[in-house]
Design a protein around this motif. Sequence first.
Motif, PDB file in Angstrom:
ATOM      1  N   MET A   1      -1.586   8.566  -4.915  1.00  0.00           N
ATOM      2  CA  MET A   1      -1.110   7.343  -4.266  1.00  0.00           C
ATOM      3  C   MET A   1       0.327   7.050  -4.703  1.00  0.00           C
ATOM      4  O   MET A   1       0.711   7.281  -5.847  1.00  0.00           O
ATOM      5  CB  MET A   1      -2.006   6.153  -4.621  1.00  0.00           C
ATOM      6  N   THR A   2       1.117   6.534  -3.774  1.00  0.00           N
ATOM      7  CA  THR A   2       2.510   6.192  -4.035  1.00  0.00           C
ATOM      8  C   THR A   2       2.637   4.684  -4.164  1.00  0.00           C
ATOM      9  O   THR A   2       2.102   3.928  -3.353  1.00  0.00           O
ATOM     10  CB  THR A   2       3.411   6.697  -2.900  1.00  0.00           C
ATOM     11  N   THR A   3       3.359   4.223  -5.174  1.00  0.00           N
ATOM     12  CA  THR A   3       3.561   2.785  -5.347  1.00  0.00           C
ATOM     13  C   THR A   3       4.709   2.317  -4.471  1.00  0.00           C
ATOM     14  O   THR A   3       5.551   3.115  -4.034  1.00  0.00           O
ATOM     15  CB  THR A   3       3.863   2.446  -6.807  1.00  0.00           C
ATOM     16  N   PHE A   4       4.759   1.004  -4.230  1.00  0.00           N
ATOM     17  CA  PHE A   4       5.836   0.444  -3.420  1.00  0.00           C
ATOM     18  C   PHE A   4       7.178   0.584  -4.129  1.00  0.00           C
ATOM     19  O   PHE A   4       8.216   0.766  -3.479  1.00  0.00           O
ATOM     20  CB  PHE A   4       5.547  -1.018  -3.097  1.00  0.00           C
ATOM     21  N   GLU A   6       8.110   3.080  -5.907  1.00  0.00           N
ATOM     22  CA  GLU A   6       8.560   4.454  -5.688  1.00  0.00           C
ATOM     23  C   GLU A   6       9.108   4.665  -4.281  1.00  0.00           C
ATOM     24  O   GLU A   6       9.856   5.623  -4.046  1.00  0.00           O
ATOM     25  CB  GLU A   6       7.407   5.430  -5.949  1.00  0.00           C
ATOM     26  N   VAL A  14       8.081  -6.188  -4.568  1.00  0.00           N
ATOM     27  CA  VAL A  14       7.052  -5.504  -5.353  1.00  0.00           C
ATOM     28  C   VAL A  14       6.262  -6.511  -6.180  1.00  0.00           C
ATOM     29  O   VAL A  14       5.030  -6.448  -6.268  1.00  0.00           O
ATOM     30  CB  VAL A  14       7.684  -4.425  -6.256  1.00  0.00           C
ATOM     31  N   ALA A  18       2.336  -7.346  -6.026  1.00  0.00           N
ATOM     32  CA  ALA A  18       1.524  -7.172  -7.229  1.00  0.00           C
ATOM     33  C   ALA A  18       0.756  -8.434  -7.574  1.00  0.00           C
ATOM     34  O   ALA A  18      -0.364  -8.373  -8.105  1.00  0.00           O
ATOM     35  CB  ALA A  18       2.420  -6.764  -8.403  1.00  0.00           C
ATOM     36  N   VAL A  23      -0.559  -2.717  -5.142  1.00  0.00           N
ATOM     37  CA  VAL A  23       0.395  -1.889  -5.875  1.00  0.00           C
ATOM     38  C   VAL A  23       0.680  -0.586  -5.139  1.00  0.00           C
ATOM     39  O   VAL A  23       1.836  -0.178  -4.984  1.00  0.00           O
ATOM     40  CB  VAL A  23      -0.117  -1.595  -7.298  1.00  0.00           C
ATOM     41  N   ASP A  24      -0.382   0.080  -4.677  1.00  0.00           N
ATOM     42  CA  ASP A  24      -0.233   1.377  -4.014  1.00  0.00           C
ATOM     43  C   ASP A  24      -0.137   1.204  -2.505  1.00  0.00           C
ATOM     44  O   ASP A  24      -0.788   0.335  -1.911  1.00  0.00           O
ATOM     45  CB  ASP A  24      -1.425   2.279  -4.350  1.00  0.00           C
ATOM     46  N   ALA A  25       0.649   2.051  -1.870  1.00  0.00           N
ATOM     47  CA  ALA A  25       0.863   1.984  -0.420  1.00  0.00           C
ATOM     48  C   ALA A  25      -0.196   2.793   0.314  1.00  0.00           C
ATOM     49  O   ALA A  25      -0.648   3.841  -0.166  1.00  0.00           O
ATOM     50  CB  ALA A  25       2.251   2.517  -0.076  1.00  0.00           C
ATOM     51  N   GLU A  30       3.348   4.394   3.535  1.00  0.00           N
ATOM     52  CA  GLU A  30       4.053   5.461   2.831  1.00  0.00           C
ATOM     53  C   GLU A  30       4.952   6.251   3.777  1.00  0.00           C
ATOM     54  O   GLU A  30       6.020   6.738   3.376  1.00  0.00           O
ATOM     55  CB  GLU A  30       3.035   6.380   2.158  1.00  0.00           C
TER      56      GLU A  30
END
Length: 476
Positions: A1-4, A6, A14, A18, A23-25, A30
Amino acid sequence: MTTFAELGVDQDIVDALAAKGIVDAFPIQEQTIPLGLPGQDIIGQAKTGTGKTFGFGIPVVQRLGHDPAPGVKALIVVPTRELAVQVFEDMAMLTQNRPTNVVAIYGGKAYEGQIDQLRAGAQIVVGTPGRLIDLANQRLLDLSHATEVVLDEADKMLDLGFLPDIEKIFQMVPAVRHTQLFSATMPGLIITLARRFMSNPIHMRASDPDEGLTQANIRHLVYRAHSLDKDEVIARMLQAEGRGKSVIFTRTKRAAQRLVDELSDRGFNAGAVHGDMSQEARERSMAAFKAGKRDVLIATDVAARGIDVDDVTHVINHTIPDDEKTYLHRAGRTGRAGRTGIAVTFVDWEDLHKWALINRALEFGQPEPTETYSSSPHLYSDLNIPEGTKGRISTAPRTSSVKTASKAPSSRSGEQRRRRHDSASKPESASNDARSTEGAGTHDGGGSEHHDGNAAPRRRRRRRGPRPTDSAGTNV
């Protein structure tokens, strides 16, 4: 998973995400956010409930900057009032750590509040086509500086006949702009629309390879049920173990209200959203459902895309939708944000042909719905309903048909006044007799007492005058 973080999202956005535990997109976020941030026109396609709002909302907020000048700089067009409220809430959350203001513009609400927010300098407008054009024609809404334009649920807007309105809106916005179009399905008219109003758009489609046409985390059950037994079946379903918030879709407004009344009578905490309700009532009902004050929401398709509640566990199609697109949008109210859900569809005998088309289009492999009654054993096992469950969890309080004296003070006081008047005109002994029999009624209908147990007042005989005679003195 990619965070916002990142993905290059500003820290204040962000932090706002949160604070809500996000947290994760999701896949569609993404894919679209890195393209949307620099200003690439995007056609975003993903199943409902997979986070399309943040997919276009984050680029819109970030591209406006930390302190945008007053005036409409971004326009998000949605097909329904309920979706306008949902998108407005999401955009307000994204902008909570910066001075950017968001306003929702839609019908059914007073103009004054919306106009005041526009005059106060709101930078982001979320609205339905009709009210947007209305305010623009009155020169109360200026879209000439809206360089960020989003069409959300574009396929639904075309289904509702909004294409002429969309064309008018695009004539009001700048020719040079950043345009994003998001939708769950992508019919040919959407592609044509994109070619007309977008500049070299990139089509991004987010889906898991093992999902097929429907979401893998939604379990689909199809029953052939009798119309007279549906209410009982639904009432038992709503007592299934593990059931959370549930949405029931009906074909008509009248059917929705009738089902609300029926389930409420059976003891369930049900609310409704349909076209016969005022906008304020619809918003109150939706807010109560989101807050958990009601756990059953009965709706017509007008609200299908505005129900953005993560913890809906069951969707029930009281009547089968007209096509596979409507089915997907209804079923998409559950299984949102990676959760699991159950979608139950009732098919009437006369609607078997509709189910055949939906089954073929969505590749369900269930050409014959299972014949189901409220007593069918497979109903209990399919939905984990406790054995012995009936379709009523409480009964309405019963009122007594016998009225006591304490519950009718006005009639009692009138009776007492008549007794006082009679006692003043009769001998003392008669008055004493009346007092001695007061409250001695037997309610058997055989005595001279009233039904409240009090002695009946003495009747005063009317004195008659002499009877008329003829000329011979004989009574006539």
